[in-house]
Design a protein around this motif. Structure first.
Motif, mmCIF file in Angstrom:
data_model
loop_
_atom_site.group_PDB
_atom_site.id
_atom_site.type_symbol
_atom_site.label_atom_id
_atom_site.label_comp_id
_atom_site.label_asym_id
_atom_site.label_seq_id
_atom_site.Cartn_x
_atom_site.Cartn_y
_atom_site.Cartn_z
ATOM 1 N N ARG A 1 -9.316 1.492 -4.675
ATOM 2 C CA ARG A 1 -9.142 1.293 -6.119
ATOM 3 C C ARG A 1 -9.385 -0.153 -6.528
ATOM 4 O O ARG A 1 -9.936 -0.419 -7.596
ATOM 5 N N ARG B 1 1.524 -2.879 -7.138
ATOM 6 C CA ARG B 1 0.438 -1.950 -6.831
ATOM 7 C C ARG B 1 -0.109 -1.282 -8.083
ATOM 8 O O ARG B 1 -1.314 -1.061 -8.216
ATOM 9 N N THR C 1 -5.414 2.528 -2.047
ATOM 10 C CA THR C 1 -5.234 1.296 -2.807
ATOM 11 C C THR C 1 -6.429 0.371 -2.635
ATOM 12 O O THR C 1 -6.924 -0.216 -3.603
ATOM 13 N N GLY D 1 0.840 -1.194 0.000
ATOM 14 C CA GLY D 1 0.000 0.000 0.000
ATOM 15 C C GLY D 1 0.874 1.242 0.000
ATOM 16 O O GLY D 1 0.920 1.984 0.975
#
Length: 234
Positions: free
Chosen positions: A159, A125, A156, A12
């Motif tokens: 998303r 990521r 994160t 993250g």
């Protein structure tokens, strides 16, 4: 094998320590007598084999699988993957840039699932999407225990549209739990700062190799409580 788990580890934010955690979990699961392989799904990560200190070991890398089609023999593939001395097998990107199509990743994971207890997947990521993380049984999100690190972890998670298991590095347990509650996540582990990890990495010693450390103890607890219920790491 029964009850095989695919576990994705995602950072993250920059420098969260996701790869170190994945390496440590793989080392500890192997020490516990589980058949485990680590799979690199991040072509920009520098090569997961580097994290295990086996970048010069011979064996199959992703570029060797490009152009293959049909089902993959998981047993044969696992035998050809590089590993350290009595360590977990690792499927990594080599020093040659390549991209792995989702179809090849899925076929590879399917083959390896048939002959393993645990697959640990390092996902970048920048490549994590709702569709890409949906293929894994468990998702661990690693965050630095700072305001910026926790904010990045929250962004994160939003998303990828999935609530992950949160691992916080470098914060007190009470503060980490408060942060997890604020982010709407379950706190899976709190990793202490271990400055020996960086020194070991420079020497090619994988994280998780020091059996007597607070960092490894927390990794063992995570394996027992989350990944390998009922099994204790060595």
């Amino acid at each position: 094998m029964n009850n095989v788990r695919t576990v994705a580890v995602l950072g993250g934010g920059t420098g969260a320590g996701a790869t170190s955690l994945l390496v440590a979990l793989a080392v500890r699961a192997h020490a516990a007598g589980r058949r485990v392989s680590a799979v690199d799904a991040d072509p920009c990560g520098g090569g997961l084999d580097v994290g295990f200190g086996i970048e010069t070991e011979p064996g199959v890398r992703w570029e060797d699988l490009l152009g293959s089609d049909g089902p993959l023999d998981g047993e044969r593939l696992a035998e050809r993957l590089p590993s350290g001395d009595d360590g977990p097998r690792v499927l990594s990107f080599g020093r040659q840039w390549c991209t792995v199509a989702d179809e090849l990743l899925d076929r590879t994971l399917s083959g390896l699932r048939a002959v393993h207890d645990v697959l640990l997947i390092d996902i970048g990521r920048h490549l994590a999407t709702p569709d890409s993380v949906a293929r894994y049984d468990e998702l661990i999100l690693v965050a630095r225990g700072t305001a910026a690190g926790l904010a990045a972890a929250g962004a994160t998670a939003q998303r990828i549209e999935r609530v992950p298991q949160l691992v916080v590095r470098g914060a007190g347990r009470a503060a980490a739990r408060e942060a997890a509650d604020a982010l709407g996540m379950e706190l899976a582990a709190v990793l202490p700062t271990d400055r020996r990890l960086a020194v070991d990495a420079e020497r090619g010693v994988p994280a998780g190799s020091r059996s007597r450390s607070a960092y490894v103890a927390e990794c063992d607890r995570l394996l027992r409580d989350l990944l390998l219920p009922g099994a204790a790491a060595a």
